[in-house]
Design a protein around this motif. Sequence first.
Motif, short mmCIF file in Angstrom:
data_model
loop_
_atom_site.label_atom_id
_atom_site.label_comp_id
_atom_site.label_asym_id
_atom_site.label_seq_id
_atom_site.Cartn_x
_atom_site.Cartn_y
_atom_site.Cartn_z
N ARG A 49 0.83 -1.20 0.00
CA ARG A 49 0.00 0.00 0.00
C ARG A 49 0.87 1.25 0.00
O ARG A 49 1.99 1.25 0.49
CB ARG A 49 -0.93 0.02 1.23
CG ARG A 49 -1.96 -1.10 1.24
CD ARG A 49 -2.75 -1.07 2.53
NE ARG A 49 -3.54 0.13 2.64
CZ ARG A 49 -4.78 0.25 2.19
NH1 ARG A 49 -5.37 -0.76 1.60
NH2 ARG A 49 -5.45 1.38 2.33
N GLN A 50 0.30 2.32 -0.55
CA GLN A 50 1.02 3.60 -0.55
C GLN A 50 1.28 4.07 0.87
O GLN A 50 0.42 3.99 1.74
CB GLN A 50 0.21 4.66 -1.29
CG GLN A 50 0.48 4.72 -2.79
CD GLN A 50 -0.16 5.93 -3.42
OE1 GLN A 50 -1.38 6.01 -3.52
NE2 GLN A 50 0.65 6.88 -3.84
N ARG A 51 2.48 4.58 1.07
CA ARG A 51 2.79 5.20 2.35
C ARG A 51 2.24 6.62 2.38
O ARG A 51 1.68 7.11 1.40
CB ARG A 51 4.31 5.23 2.56
CG ARG A 51 5.00 3.87 2.54
CD ARG A 51 6.46 4.06 2.95
NE ARG A 51 7.22 2.83 2.86
CZ ARG A 51 7.99 2.49 1.83
NH1 ARG A 51 8.08 3.32 0.79
NH2 ARG A 51 8.66 1.36 1.82
N ALA A 52 2.44 7.28 3.51
CA ALA A 52 1.92 8.64 3.67
C ALA A 52 2.58 9.62 2.71
O ALA A 52 1.98 10.63 2.35
CB ALA A 52 2.10 9.11 5.12
N ASP A 53 3.82 9.34 2.27
CA ASP A 53 4.50 10.25 1.36
C ASP A 53 4.24 9.91 -0.10
O ASP A 53 4.83 10.52 -1.00
CB ASP A 53 6.00 10.28 1.63
CG ASP A 53 6.65 8.92 1.41
OD1 ASP A 53 5.93 7.94 1.13
OD2 ASP A 53 7.89 8.82 1.51
N GLY A 54 3.39 8.91 -0.37
CA GLY A 54 3.04 8.55 -1.73
C GLY A 54 3.85 7.41 -2.31
O GLY A 54 3.49 6.86 -3.35
N THR A 55 4.97 7.04 -1.68
CA THR A 55 5.78 5.94 -2.18
C THR A 55 5.18 4.61 -1.73
O THR A 55 4.30 4.56 -0.87
CB THR A 55 7.22 6.05 -1.67
OG1 THR A 55 7.22 5.99 -0.23
CG2 THR A 55 7.85 7.36 -2.12
N LEU A 169 -2.51 7.70 -5.74
CA LEU A 169 -2.51 9.16 -5.63
C LEU A 169 -1.19 9.71 -6.16
O LEU A 169 -0.11 9.23 -5.79
CB LEU A 169 -2.71 9.59 -4.19
CG LEU A 169 -4.06 9.20 -3.56
CD1 LEU A 169 -4.13 9.70 -2.13
CD2 LEU A 169 -5.22 9.74 -4.37
N ILE A 170 -1.27 10.71 -7.04
CA ILE A 170 -0.09 11.33 -7.63
C ILE A 170 -0.12 12.82 -7.34
O ILE A 170 -1.14 13.48 -7.57
CB ILE A 170 -0.05 11.11 -9.16
CG1 ILE A 170 0.05 9.63 -9.48
CG2 ILE A 170 1.10 11.87 -9.79
CD1 ILE A 170 0.13 9.35 -10.97
N PRO A 171 0.97 13.40 -6.83
CA PRO A 171 1.00 14.85 -6.63
C PRO A 171 0.78 15.59 -7.94
O PRO A 171 1.21 15.14 -9.01
CB PRO A 171 2.42 15.09 -6.07
CG PRO A 171 2.82 13.78 -5.48
CD PRO A 171 2.19 12.74 -6.33
N ILE A 172 0.10 16.72 -7.86
CA ILE A 172 -0.22 17.50 -9.06
C ILE A 172 1.05 17.91 -9.81
O ILE A 172 1.07 17.95 -11.05
CB ILE A 172 -1.04 18.75 -8.68
CG1 ILE A 172 -2.44 18.32 -8.19
CG2 ILE A 172 -1.18 19.69 -9.86
CD1 ILE A 172 -3.30 17.67 -9.25
N THR A 173 2.11 18.21 -9.08
CA THR A 173 3.35 18.60 -9.75
C THR A 173 3.88 17.48 -10.64
O THR A 173 4.39 17.73 -11.74
CB THR A 173 4.41 19.00 -8.71
OG1 THR A 173 4.51 17.95 -7.72
CG2 THR A 173 4.03 20.29 -8.02
N ASP A 174 3.76 16.23 -10.18
CA ASP A 174 4.19 15.09 -11.00
C ASP A 174 3.23 14.89 -12.18
O ASP A 174 3.65 14.52 -13.28
CB ASP A 174 4.23 13.82 -10.16
CG ASP A 174 5.34 13.85 -9.12
OD1 ASP A 174 6.21 14.73 -9.21
OD2 ASP A 174 5.32 13.01 -8.21
N LEU A 175 1.94 15.14 -11.95
CA LEU A 175 0.97 14.99 -13.02
C LEU A 175 1.24 15.97 -14.16
O LEU A 175 1.12 15.62 -15.34
CB LEU A 175 -0.45 15.20 -12.48
CG LEU A 175 -1.57 15.23 -13.52
CD1 LEU A 175 -1.66 13.89 -14.24
CD2 LEU A 175 -2.90 15.58 -12.87
#
Length: 368
Positions: A49-55, A169-175
């Motif tokens: 599962r995704q961690r809190a930082d998205g990794t 979930l992907i940060p908008i900056t990465d998107l």
Amino acid sequence: ERQMTEIAIDHTPTDITNLGARLLAHLDPDGTLTDDTDRKRRRQLYVHRQRADGTAKLTANLTPEALARITMLLAVWAKPGMNNPDDPESPCGSIEDADPDTVAAAAERDDRTPAQLNHDALNALLKAVFEDGLLGKSHRGLPVQLIVKADLNDLIREAGLATTATGTLIPITDLITLAADAQPWLAVFKDATAIPLYFGRGKRLATREQRLVSFARPDGEICSTPDCDLPATHVEMHHAQLDWGLGGLTDITDLAPACPKHNRMVGDQPGQYTTRMVRDGADEGRCAWRLNTQPGAPPNPERINRRPDLPRRFAEHLHQVRTDIHGPDEASGEQPRLQLRQVIDLRNASDAEATLASIMLAIAYPRV
């Protein structure tokens, strides 16, 4: 056994393991004591599962065949200077196909660890596989591509999170970086659209366009059944207003995402579900589920899956608390930026947990 006993007298447990493996290699050079059946039984690969930082963590137990392939991949793709996402001049693909001078210059700038080199090589390979279409053309009606949904306000302010069809979930900056090479789709709701979304009785299965529009809905990233969190890549399109066999229509306004398990549980018998599409109010366009009771028993209330609402409700509550404490930020007009940890931690929380967590975070949240 005699040799292992003699080894045990003078060596540590770690030495015993290593020397025992070498002894076994001499006794069984062809690997017949551990046959293919054992190796195949132990093969595994887990995406955690995704961690809190998205990794997320990836663990695997590879067969010799898979190990040989992945080590060969890393030998030619995970070289310093190659496939570096932080270096726009870094060559992509195999080092054998790259210009030696360009690789050498990129390697001088490369400060990645060996583990980071391996990660970037695998990521570059997956990107090439997606671009070449090797994964196929369609999966459950959706194109086999990276499908991402984002809020327009988040895109404008370059903050927040986007959701993929697999639930990542992907940060908008990465998107924004990914979107540079993407094929854009615009989901238009209500009355204006050039894509055929209404088929009546002409089609039983939802089209690709209908699947994309369904995912683009505010609640379309998971199964519509209450408390179910199976992502859009694993759902079917359920004739929620009226079953196809009873004359239902394959129109986008009558369809809702439902995982195979819950889709098969719709019927008119006790213990099955009755569904309908909400036609007005705040939940317009969403699917309401009612669990059928035994004859003579009072009916169960209708329920709607509220999991997709948690990030929005959290953002609204956090903004309201900050406004109550600090007053409206009229100068900037900005909404509070959610941290990745806050949203991911609340995705699967109950309403009570989400409210309590948001209050605690709001108190400790620094004013921007």
